[in-house]
Structures are given as C-alpha cells and as structure tokens.
Design an enzyme around this catalytic site. Structure first.
Site, PDB file in Angstrom:
ATOM      1  N   SER A 281       0.723  -1.174  -0.143  1.00  0.00           N
ATOM      2  CA  SER A 281       0.122  -0.023   0.102  1.00  0.00           C
ATOM      3  C   SER A 281       0.817   1.311   0.137  1.00  0.00           C
ATOM      4  O   SER A 281       2.156   1.208   0.468  1.00  0.00           O
ATOM      5  CB  SER A 281      -0.881   0.020   1.172  1.00  0.00           C
ATOM      6  OG  SER A 281      -1.716  -1.122   1.235  1.00  0.00           O
ATOM      7  N   PRO A 282       0.222   2.389  -0.620  1.00  0.00           N
ATOM      8  CA  PRO A 282       1.224   3.664  -0.319  1.00  0.00           C
ATOM      9  C   PRO A 282       1.441   4.234   0.955  1.00  0.00           C
ATOM     10  O   PRO A 282       0.591   3.820   2.001  1.00  0.00           O
ATOM     11  CB  PRO A 282       0.153   4.736  -0.814  1.00  0.00           C
ATOM     12  CG  PRO A 282      -0.837   3.676  -1.733  1.00  0.00           C
ATOM     13  CD  PRO A 282      -0.993   2.489  -1.023  1.00  0.00           C
TER      14      PRO A 282
ATOM     15  N   GLU B  41     -25.816  10.236  11.622  1.00  0.00           N
ATOM     16  CA  GLU B  41     -24.705   9.763  12.359  1.00  0.00           C
ATOM     17  C   GLU B  41     -24.859   8.881  13.501  1.00  0.00           C
ATOM     18  O   GLU B  41     -24.333   7.773  13.916  1.00  0.00           O
ATOM     19  CB  GLU B  41     -23.662  10.815  12.694  1.00  0.00           C
ATOM     20  CG  GLU B  41     -23.331  11.803  11.681  1.00  0.00           C
ATOM     21  CD  GLU B  41     -22.413  10.822  10.447  1.00  0.00           C
ATOM     22  OE1 GLU B  41     -21.947   9.739  10.843  1.00  0.00           O
ATOM     23  OE2 GLU B  41     -22.528  11.382   9.372  1.00  0.00           O
TER      24      GLU B  41
ATOM     25  N   THR C 201      10.269   3.220  -0.494  1.00  0.00           N
ATOM     26  CA  THR C 201      11.366   3.917  -0.749  1.00  0.00           C
ATOM     27  C   THR C 201      12.505   4.012   0.445  1.00  0.00           C
ATOM     28  O   THR C 201      13.649   3.984   0.240  1.00  0.00           O
ATOM     29  CB  THR C 201      10.829   5.380  -1.064  1.00  0.00           C
ATOM     30  OG1 THR C 201      10.158   5.298  -2.377  1.00  0.00           O
ATOM     31  CG2 THR C 201      12.228   6.129  -1.807  1.00  0.00           C
TER      32      THR C 201
END
EC number: 3.4.24.-
Length: 590
Positions: free
Chosen positions: A196-197, A419, A202
């Site tokens: 996943s991002p 809600e 990196t």
C-alpha cells in the site's frame, strides 16, 4: 599542411561563390553587354536597303540586334513578321537565330548561385541535425537523485521485520560476495517492493544502499514515459550505463508500473513507446551480472498489473511485500516519530496504536506532525493526548469548519440522526469495533459529520463481518427514512451507498460468497465486461434490498437509543467513546 575546420571551410566556400559570381557578372558586362546603338525600325529598314548591315541576330525577344558593316552594334524593335528573315537574306545579310544571346553567361551564373544555395542549405541541415542529435541525447539523459553516506539505517525503520531481514541479506551480498560465491549463490538482480502507499518502500531501499555503503540512484517510472519515440528506451540505457560507471550501487525505480504494465492488449499485441521502454529495461537487466554489484530495486502499489517477463527469475528475482503495520509495528513507528519531540509523559502510545488501525507509516508520521503543529499553535509545553486526538480526526476526516452559521436547524437534525444511526448499528452489529467519536460538525473534506468506527486488527474478513459492514453503511439512510419519511431522505448517504455496493459486489464477483454465482471470479472470466453483467446487477440489487430491510427492522427496535444519541449530538455536537458507552449502558440497565 593547414587544416580548416568545417565552419572555416564553409566560410571559404561562400566567399568563393561570391567571387565567382562577381567575375561572371563582370565578364558578362564586359563582353556581352557592350553599348549598342539604338535605332528605329524605319532606320533599320533603310540601312537594310542601303546594304549597310552585315549581320542580324534574331531571337524570340522584343528586340533584335545586329552589326553594321563598319563593325558597330545596333539594337532595334523586333516586328516578328514571317517575311523578315527572307527579306534580310535577299539583301545578302547574314542571319543568326538564337533563343538568348546571353544565355550561356546567365546559365553559368545561375548554376553558381544555385550551387551556393545548395551548399549553404546542406551546411544548415547538417548543423540542425547535429543540434537535434544533441538535444535528443540531452533528453535521453535521465535525471536521478543520488544519495551516498546517508544517515538512514534499518534501525530507523520500524515494523515490516521480514522485509528488513530480506534487505539485510542483500546488504550482506554487496559487502561479502565471496561468502555466497563459495556456495554458487548469485545475488538477485532485481527486487520489487510492493504494498500500500506510504508503507516505507522507498525508505527501505534508501536504508539498504546506506547500510551497504553504495550509491543510491533513484528515478521514477514516469521519467521514462515520453512523447517522443525511443526516448524512454534511451533513458533506460543511459541509466544503466551510468550505474555501471559508478560500480556497486542500487538503482531504485519508483512507481515501476508506469512502464512495466502487462503488454497483453486483448490479443492485439503492442508496439508503442511503453513497450519499447519495457523491452529496454528487460534487456539491460539481462545484460549485467550479479557480480557487478548492481541491484535494481523497484516499488509499486500494484504487483498484479506488472508484466510477467519483469517478474521472472533473472529479472526481478524477489518480490517483497511491505504491508501495513500491525499493532506492535504501529507502536514502534509512533515511538520512532516521538523520539525528538516534547511528548507529554501521560501520552499512551499503545492506545494511539490501537486507534490507528490501517494507518501506514507515512500516515502515522503525518499524524504526529499534525499533533506537533497543534501544540506549536498553542505554544504548549508538551504535545498532549488532546493534540494527538485532534490531529487524528484531522488526518481522517479533515479539520472542523469554524463558520457553521449557514447550517439550517433541519440540516443539523438530519445529520445528528444519520450519524446516530451509524453509531448504534456499529454497537449492535459489530461489538468488537470501537466507536471512538461521533460528531455533526462539518469538516474541510466535505463531510457533514462522521461516526468514527475502528475495527480490530485482523488478517481476514469473514462473510458475516462484511455483511455487517454493509448494514452499518446503510444505517444512516435507513434512519433518515424512519424518522423523516421516504420522501425526505438526503444525498448524505452517497458515500455509504458506494461503500456498501463495493463490498457486496466483491462478495458476489470475487470472493465466492453468493450461492447462486458460486465459487467463480467474474473478473477472471469476463474482465471489465463482468462489471456490467445483468445477472450480477440483479443479485446485487436483491441482496442489497434484503440487507436494507433486515437493518431497518433492527433499527426500528432500537429507535429509542438512536434518538438518545441524536439528541445528545444536537446539544453537544460531538460525543466521545465514553459518552456513547454511557448512553448504551443506560438502556441496557433498563
């Protein structure tokens, strides 16, 4: 012997052309353009009758020329009559017919000038071609960020222990190649990090290069996607050439799916620029040896869309998953990001880790950064749990809107009941989930309010849990219908409907959780066409209606709890977990 450069040679040639043209013009003027006596046609006829003319030159032009017996030249009008030549011959005059008496000189001059123009054109063309070649080479030269002697180490990366161990082994390969060559082991040529991002792909690649003490060449897959044909492939070749010049190094290609997607285009094949770029990458990876000390690493969020040739042994030998952190990993990551910050000793990092289910490492870093910003705004001594709590809801739902003067009372009431319906359905259907906050304060992300529903860490989703997730998503719209009537439901449930449809569609099409469809995957059989299948549409509609009705019965029985939560929301605007639990405890004791 004096050697001239190409530029000097062109200049000399140009001067020579001008000189020759000038000489030609001078010769033309001197020998072919003498002053002629212009006489009238009547005088010409009289001279003809008198025998004073020796030669006449006939041409197609408007003038004719000739020579008198005394050698002087003359020019007169040309009558262009058929009898002129015969009349001249009868008078013993020599007649010469020519198209143009000066044509030879003009042709020579014309040829010289044209030759000069052609020479200049060739020079400019070659110069332009050279310039174009230089520009092409410049565009083919890929730009990459380099890193050497970085401070990033594996110790700075929390979580993903298995991925770190894989990376540590690669470091050992780079540092001690003899250790592995003794057993005939070869260093993997390529490693793909997928997940996943924001999970730290990196960061792990940078840490690997740093630990190994080699240079890190980072590029993006989009750097190779170009409009001009051949540029992408050229950049790939230049990248690997520079890597070989540097010796041991790590090449990191982020978002490799930009150039590495599957090449199957519905059986039509493909020969576009992305294919050429991918072929160049495959060729380069096959062309160097592991002993050269070059590791190619790549990152993607979608391993499933990469071309098979890219993933075969000898190319990207290893695929390492960098997943979302579990509870312990989240706690370790939070510990890492709070090391150099003034954190209140009362802050419970484990509690925050429990609350941040499905948060990536990057999202956790953002959470702590937002909390630090809130603390800085207040000029507080410490980053408190209140700052972190506020930052959590900012990251998830956006900041609270300050100006709420334009919200009508009926809109507040609809939002409160909507809600409250989500919160009550969650407590009844998913007791293992935590409802940590319910609010009717609009956010900067466009939400009119939200109910924060945090599930526990789990490896799988059961059919029952997915069904309950659909029911929770539908509960807001259902309460609107129960309280305000079917004609007064609102657009506020659009995201809920989308979420419910996605879950139910996946259950039917992908996970084999529908008896009528059975254990098949529609995407495999039909691809994208399966998304428009009428049978799937009907089954989704029927099942959604059934789940809607079941949830409606449940909420009608619990309407008093919904009303209690909604009324408190209208007064307080925000309810926290302990307040919600208190409302439920009051009804359970009755």
């Amino acid at each position: 012997m004096l050697k001239l450069t190409k530029k000097q040679l062109i200049i000399v040639l140009g001067i020579a052309i001008v000189v020759v043209s000038a000489i030609g013009y001078a010769v033309y003027t001197q020998y072919f353009n003498e002053d002629k006596l212009e006489i009238s046609y009547t005088a010409f006829l009289e001279s003809t009758e008198a025998g004073e003319i020796r030669t006449v030159n006939l041409s197609e032009g408007p003038k004719l020329t000739g020579v008198f017996e005394d050698g002087k030249q003359f020019i007169t009008d040309h009558p262009r009559t058929d009898s002129l030549k015969e009349n001249l011959l009868l008078h013993g005059i020599q007649v010469r017919e020519t198209t143009d008496q000066y044509s030879v000189v003009q042709v020579i001059t014309f040829v010289v000038l044209i030759g000069g123009f052609i020479g200049v054109a060739i020079f400019l063309s070659k110069k332009n071609a050279t310039q174009t070649s230089k520009e092409y080479d410049k565009m083919s030269d890929v730009e990459f960020s380099t890193q050497k002697d970085s401070s990033i180490r594996f110790a700075d990366i929390a979580g993903n222990q298995e991925a770190k161990e894989n990376a540590m082994e690669l470091v050992d390969f780079l540092k001690n190649p003899e250790k592995y060559s003794r057993y005939g082991a070869k260093m993997p040529k390529g490693v793909i990090l997928y997940g996943s991002p924001g999970t730290g792909k990196t960061l792990l690649a940078r840490a690997l290069a740093s630990e190994a003490g080699v240079e890190f060449l980072a590029v993006s897959g989009s750097d190779f996607v170009q409009v001009y044909a051949g540029l992408g492939a050229g950049r790939i070749r230049n990248l690997f050439k520079k890597a070989k010049d540097k010796g041991k190094c790590v090449i990191f290609i982020d978002e490799i799916d930009a150039i590495g997607k599957k090449r199957d285009r519905g059986g039509l094949g493909g020969s576009d620029e992305s294919d050429r770029t991918l072929n160049a990458l495959l060729t380069e990876m096959s062309g160097f040896k592991g002993s050269e000390g070059i590791i190619v690493m790549a990152a993607t969020n979608r391993l499933d869309i990469l071309d098979d040739a890219l993933l075969r042994p000898g190319r990207f030998d290893r695929q390492i998953e960098i997943g979302l952190p579990d509870l312990k990993a989240r706690q370790d990551i939070l510990q890492l990001y709070t090391q150099n910050r003034p954190i209140d000793p009362k802050v419970c990092l484990r509690g925050i880790a429990q609350q941040t289910v499905y948060f990536s490492g990057a999202k956790l870093e953002n959470l702590m950064n937002e909390a630090a910003i809130y603390a800085a705004r207040e000029e507080a001594d410490f980053i408190t749990e209140g700052h972190i709590d506020k930052a959590f809801y900012t990251v998830v739902a956006g900041e609270e809107k300050k100006d709420r003067s334009n919200i009508q009372p009926i809109d507040r009431k609809i939002t409160a009941y909507h809600e409250a319906g989500h919160a009550v359905a969650t407590k009844l259907l998913c007791p293992q989930n935590k409802v940590t906050k319910v609010t009717i304060i609009p956010s900067t992300k466009g939400a009119g309010g939200f109910s924060m529903n945090i599930p526990p860490d789990q490896m799988y989703h059961t059919k029952n849990s997915m069904v309950n997730s659909i029911k929770v998503a539908l509960s807001g719209r259902i309460i609107e219908e129960i309280v305000f009537g079917p004609d007064f439901v609102t657009t506020g449930a659009s995201n809920d409907i989308q979420k419910a449809t996605e879950i139910l569609g996946a259950m039917i099409k992908q996970f084999g959780m529908n008896d009528e469809v059975g254990m098949i995957n529609y995407d495999v059989l039909f691809g994208r066409q399966g998304a428009c299948d009428q049978r799937v549409m009907e089954l989704t509609k029927l099942n959604m209606k059934r789940l809607y009705d079941e949830t409606k019965v449940l909420l009608e029985k619990s309407l008093n709890i919904v009303e209690a939560v909604a009324e408190d929301l209208l007064i307080k605007e925000t309810l926290k977990e302990d307040e919600i639990n208190e409302i439920f405890s009051g009804f359970q004791s009755m």
